[in-house]
Design a protein around this motif. Structure first.
Motif, short mmCIF file in Angstrom:
data_model
loop_
_atom_site.label_atom_id
_atom_site.label_comp_id
_atom_site.label_asym_id
_atom_site.label_seq_id
_atom_site.Cartn_x
_atom_site.Cartn_y
_atom_site.Cartn_z
N SER A 63 0.83 -1.21 0.00
CA SER A 63 0.00 0.00 0.00
C SER A 63 0.87 1.25 0.00
CB SER A 63 -0.93 -0.01 1.21
OG SER A 63 -1.81 -1.11 1.15
N CYS B 276 1.93 1.86 -3.56
CA CYS B 276 0.83 2.30 -4.42
C CYS B 276 0.37 3.72 -4.11
CB CYS B 276 -0.37 1.37 -4.26
SG CYS B 276 -0.05 -0.32 -4.76
N ILE C 147 -1.90 4.26 -1.34
CA ILE C 147 -3.27 4.16 -0.82
C ILE C 147 -3.32 4.99 0.46
CG2 ILE C 147 -5.05 2.62 0.09
CD1 ILE C 147 -3.89 0.41 -1.69
N ALA D 223 -10.28 5.31 3.38
CA ALA D 223 -9.41 5.78 2.31
C ALA D 223 -9.80 7.19 1.87
CB ALA D 223 -9.46 4.83 1.13
N THR E 103 -5.85 8.99 -3.21
CA THR E 103 -5.42 7.65 -3.65
C THR E 103 -5.47 7.53 -5.17
OG1 THR E 103 -6.21 6.66 -1.58
CG2 THR E 103 -5.91 5.18 -3.45
N GLY F 262 -4.14 1.07 4.43
CA GLY F 262 -3.55 2.16 3.67
C GLY F 262 -2.47 2.80 4.52
N ALA G 85 -10.49 -2.37 0.61
CA ALA G 85 -9.26 -1.94 -0.05
C ALA G 85 -9.32 -2.19 -1.55
CB ALA G 85 -8.04 -2.65 0.57
N VAL H 89 -9.09 0.48 -4.64
CA VAL H 89 -8.19 0.33 -5.80
C VAL H 89 -8.99 0.43 -7.10
CG1 VAL H 89 -6.70 -1.30 -7.03
CG2 VAL H 89 -6.44 -0.99 -4.55
#
Length: 458
Positions: free
Chosen positions: A142, A145, A147, A158, A163, A188, A206, A210
């Protein structure tokens, strides 16, 4: 076509399961992004470790390492196992350092960091299995990425906009190059760079985050059940799979007891009208349940019955409730300080009743004790009740539907202790004693699902 595919703990819980999942991923057309839970049992193992880090960490590290290495060694050939170790060792060293970091232990987010370690290794296993089968794949955390999470420890949410911005930079290039990213679920990272989990079962959420961030065409939640059912098949053997559901129906059932999806999974995909499928990784040919905004209404008065058990009703009596809305505000503000879920609220002239989990009663009563005793006359607790959620078409517009449903409840000899109707167009919720919940579900399902199906076939 971009599909985000999430696999739960049982789906990645063994060598055979991981190999099955790898084939599912590779047999899916178009671009893929994968999100994984920890291997089954690992998160509970890590939660137990948090209860006694000093006493358990040496044994826990050895057990954790052995578990993942034994799977990797049995699943990968010698060369791919060597490549796996090149990524495994740094992650394992970081985990070991975390458990011995006295300063990190002082952080309120320490448990988030420890309990999210499982996803860092399940994602690594699956990514290397895909590589061993000849496909490009990268295991991304995470943190990698971007997040972005916010909120209290063990209960994050989130930041969808931030994100999306981060993943456009950090993840989309992998997809555009034909690589399959395998991303850690469950957590995250907050503004301070610390892991923040999304609550137990939060890998579903999650994955939805995404899918939202990548503007996916489809989100697939792969689990160990065929999809949403008309009732829990362990209670009602005649339960049938529901082929299609609306976002609202799925959200209601998930929140009020159907253990198929994390309740928060729906909202990130609903915001962008991304369809969601719930599918069984052990039966990849089963089509599952499709959840979208386009479900056509059917002549089904009741589509599904679910129950959330082990709840309590707290009734706060005050003659001022009807004339002093600020009292209701203060009551709810006090309860919300614990971040405990409230499953239903009902008010009368002099009473506000709230429905919470049995485990949250003690802390809730402590918070309510802070209120002005001149305004609160009495607080009563009715423990061990269950909330039954009935979901169907036209529940609010069909004349007499409530009477029919409560007539069936009467046949179960259950006393209805609280009712919630009107807040949702697709559900009717009510509370009965725990001792009557199974009989109530069976009778409702028999009358409104099984008998209706038999009538339709005749």
């Amino acid at each position: 076509m971009l599909t985000v595919m999430k696999f739960g703990g049982t789906s990645v819980g063994s060598i055979e399961a991981l190999e099955r999942v790898a084939n599912i991923v590779l047999n899916t057309e178009g671009d893929k992004v994968v999100v994984t839970s920890a291997m089954s049992g690992i998160t509970n193992f890590l939660v137990g470790l948090c209860e006694d880090v000093y006493g358990k960490r040496d044994e826990a590290l050895a057990t954790f390492e052995k578990k993942h290495l034994s799977v990797a060694k049995a699943m990968l050939d010698e060369e791919h196992y060597r490549l796996f170790l090149e990524e495994f060792r740094p992650r394992m060293d970081a985990f070991r350092d975390l458990l011995y970091d006295e300063e990190a232990m002082k952080s309120p987010f320490y448990k988030d960091n420890v309990t999210s370690q499982g996803e860092r290794f399940s994602s690594l296993l699956l990514s290397h299995k895909l590589r061993a089968l000849g496909h490009k794949s990268s295991a991304l955390t995470s943190e990698d990425c971007g997040i972005v999470a916010e909120g209290h420890p063990l209960n994050g949410s989130a930041d969808l906009l931030e994100t999306e911005r981060a993943m456009a930079i950090n993840v989309l290039p992998y997809v555009q190059k034909g690589c399959i990213p395998v991303i850690t679920g469950f957590y995250g990272v907050n503004r301070d760079g610390l892991p923040l989990t999304f609550g137990r079962g939060g890998s579903d959420y999650a994955a939805a985050v995404v899918a939202n961030a990548l503007n996916a065409d489809m989100l697939e939640i792969w689990t160990d059940v065929d999809g949403f059912m008309s009732a829990d098949p362990r209670i009602v053997p005649a339960a049938v799979k529901i082929d299609e559901m609306s976002y609202t129906e799925a959200a209601e059932l998930a929140y009020f007891g159907a253990k198929v999806l994390h309740p928060r999974t729906i909202e990130p995909v609903r915001k962008k009208h991304i369809p969601l499928k719930v599918r069984n990784s052990f039966k990849p040919d089963e089509k599952g349940t499709l959840i979208s905004q386009f479900r056509k209404p059917k002549n089904e008065l009741l589509r599904s019955v679910a129950a959330k058990t082990d709840l309590s009703i707290i009734s706060i009596n005050s003659p001022e409730v009807a004339y002093r809305p600020d009292i209701v505000t203060r009551i709810l503000a006090k309860i919300s300080e614990n971040d405990d879920a409230i499953y239903s609220i009902s008010t009368t002239l002099s009473t506000i009743a709230i429905l919470i989990h049995n485990n949250d009663v003690k802390n809730t009563l402590k918070k309510l004790d802070d209120l002005d005793t001149d305004e609160i006359e009495r607080i009563d607790v009715t423990a061990d009740v269950a909330l039954i959620c009935c979901v169907g078409d036209s529940l609010l517009t069909t004349c007499g539907v409530s009477g029919d449903i409560f007539g069936a409840v009467k046949d179960a000899k259950a006393n209805v202790q609280m009712i919630s109707e009107g807040a949702s167009a697709v559900s009717l919720n009510f509370v009965v004693p725990m001792t009557h919940v199974m009989d109530t579900i069976k009778i409702l399902h028999k009358k409104f699902v099984e008998d209706d199906e038999e009538g339709a076939q005749q």
